[in-house]
Design an enzyme around this catalytic site. Structure first.
Site, PDB file in Angstrom:
ATOM      1  N   THR A   1      -0.356   2.594  10.920  1.00 35.79           N
ATOM      2  CA  THR A   1      -0.273   3.325  12.185  1.00 35.79           C
ATOM      3  C   THR A   1      -0.259   2.379  13.379  1.00 35.79           C
ATOM      4  O   THR A   1       0.520   2.551  14.314  1.00 35.79           O
ATOM      5  CB  THR A   1      -1.457   4.299  12.314  1.00 35.79           C
ATOM      6  OG1 THR A   1      -1.453   5.184  11.201  1.00 35.79           O
ATOM      7  CG2 THR A   1      -1.348   5.113  13.593  1.00 35.79           C
TER       8      THR A   1
ATOM      9  N   ASN B   1       0.852  -1.173   0.000  1.00 35.40           N
ATOM     10  CA  ASN B   1       0.000   0.000   0.000  1.00 35.40           C
ATOM     11  C   ASN B   1       0.899   1.237   0.000  1.00 35.40           C
ATOM     12  O   ASN B   1       1.578   1.507   0.983  1.00 35.40           O
ATOM     13  CB  ASN B   1      -0.900  -0.012   1.244  1.00 35.40           C
ATOM     14  CG  ASN B   1      -1.843   1.179   1.298  1.00 35.40           C
ATOM     15  OD1 ASN B   1      -1.711   2.135   0.543  1.00 35.40           O
ATOM     16  ND2 ASN B   1      -2.811   1.133   2.203  1.00 35.40           N
TER      17      ASN B   1
ATOM     18  N   GLY C   1      -5.436  -3.010   8.076  1.00 34.46           N
ATOM     19  CA  GLY C   1      -6.473  -3.163   7.055  1.00 34.46           C
ATOM     20  C   GLY C   1      -5.951  -3.863   5.822  1.00 34.46           C
ATOM     21  O   GLY C   1      -6.629  -4.719   5.234  1.00 34.46           O
TER      22      GLY C   1
ATOM     23  N   ASP D   1     -10.870  -1.371  11.662  1.00 32.19           N
ATOM     24  CA  ASP D   1     -11.647  -0.946  10.504  1.00 32.19           C
ATOM     25  C   ASP D   1     -13.115  -1.321  10.700  1.00 32.19           C
ATOM     26  O   ASP D   1     -13.432  -2.242  11.447  1.00 32.19           O
ATOM     27  CB  ASP D   1     -11.129  -1.605   9.220  1.00 32.19           C
ATOM     28  CG  ASP D   1      -9.776  -1.064   8.810  1.00 32.19           C
ATOM     29  OD1 ASP D   1      -9.617   0.172   8.794  1.00 32.19           O
ATOM     30  OD2 ASP D   1      -8.876  -1.874   8.516  1.00 32.19           O
TER      31      ASP D   1
ATOM     32  N   SER E   1       0.439   3.779   3.056  1.00 32.84           N
ATOM     33  CA  SER E   1       0.423   3.313   4.442  1.00 32.84           C
ATOM     34  C   SER E   1       1.384   4.112   5.300  1.00 32.84           C
ATOM     35  O   SER E   1       2.425   4.582   4.839  1.00 32.84           O
ATOM     36  CB  SER E   1       0.830   1.839   4.512  1.00 32.84           C
ATOM     37  OG  SER E   1      -0.239   1.018   4.103  1.00 32.84           O
TER      38      SER E   1
END
Length: 299
Positions: free
Chosen positions: A91, A9, A66, A272, A12
């Site tokens: 995070t 990602n 996620g 999430d 991220s």
């Protein structure tokens, strides 16, 4: 020929995915004959890439919790037996922390020699999966309200700040909870189904600490009185949250949670938004084999 699919990602954590992926590829080419790199651009890409790629020995992911769960969902859908490499790029990075993977991304990629693995449980909630916890209440709701800007500036402090704000205006949920460990019906302030006894660096209970026994901790908080909240906070810090006043604890393999009124309630999965209630949760024993850092004891 060994083959690894690596999914990253680019947005991220500190948003350094694109710069870091070259270093990852160089590392992986030392251990795998073929390295396939895929970059996510939107939600669901991680799941799609796993579903599209065949004959994979291993799957790697660089991203937050996620991103990891998207990959795990793809693996569940395809019944993949590939080994999973996790490099923390978000995070929270909660599963990476639980597996003792270094949080510095450069240290993390150098920590693996791809010899040590461990099979861990997953949670299935309706058609989705989670690797650590499913929960509801003002604290998980706060996670969804933290903006990307706040996360970039404050990191984990952004979650704490928003959680405190939400606790002040906490509301109760009227729920029916049925499990193989026990049942409860009535008002609930917080609820947590945890596959482990730790979230991040906090070990909140000594109960059911294994990640591979096919069972989860179910905590139901029924009291929101300030004195009880302080006691629960104290107990969570010393690792005995199940002893707190207003806490119900069960060890479970299956849980069904339904609302007792018409209120729309959404469960949180690993930070999430998950599905709306009613839900059914099943613990999938040793559902995925993960790579461990070279120096971590496989126990």
């Amino acid at each position: 020929m060994t083959k690894i699919l690596f999914i990253y990602n680019p947005n991220s954590g500190d948003e350094s995915g694109k710069e870091f992926v070259g270093k990852i590829e160089d590392k992986l080419k030392k251990y795998f004959d073929q390295v396939i790199i895929r970059e996510t651009k939107k939600a669901g890409d991680g799941t799609k890439f796993v579903e599209e790629t065949k004959d994979i020995d291993s799957i790697g992911v660089f991203g937050g919790d996620g991103s990891v769960n998207e990959v795990l969902l793809g693996m569940k859908k395809t019944k993949s037996k590939a080994k999973l490499l996790i490099l923390p790029g978000g995070t929270g990075n909660l599963l990476a922390k639980r597996l003792n993977i270094p949080q510095d991304k450069d240290e993390a990629i150098e920590a693996f020699d791809f010899k040590k693995t461990k099979k861990i449980d997953l949670g299935e909630v309706n058609d989705e999966v989670f690797s650590l916890f499913a929960s509801l209440g003002p604290v998980p709701e706060a996670i969804h309200e933290v903006s990307s800007e706040e996360k970039s500036k404050l990191g984990g402090l952004a979650y704490i700040k928003k959680s405190i704000e939400n606790l002040v205006a906490a509301k109760k949920y009227n729920l029916s909870i049925k499990s193989d460990g026990g049942d409860y019906e009535g008002e609930v302030d917080h609820l947590l189904v945890g596959l482990t006894n730790k979230i991040g660096n906090i070990e909140f209970t000594k109960k059911n600490e294994e990640m591979d026994n096919g069972r989860a901790n179910l905590f139901i908080q029924t009291s929101d009185a300030p004195t009880d909240m302080l006691e629960i906070l104290k107990d969570s810090i010393i690792g005995d949250i199940e002893d707190g006043k207003g806490i119900i604890h069960y060890t479970v393999k299956e849980v069904e949670i339904s609302p007792l009124d018409d209120e729309k309630i959404t469960i949180d999965i690993d930070g999430d938004k998950g599905p709306d209630l009613p839900i059914k949760i099943r613990i999938l024993k040793e559902a995925v084999e993960v790579y461990l850092p070279d120096e971590v004891k496989n126990d």
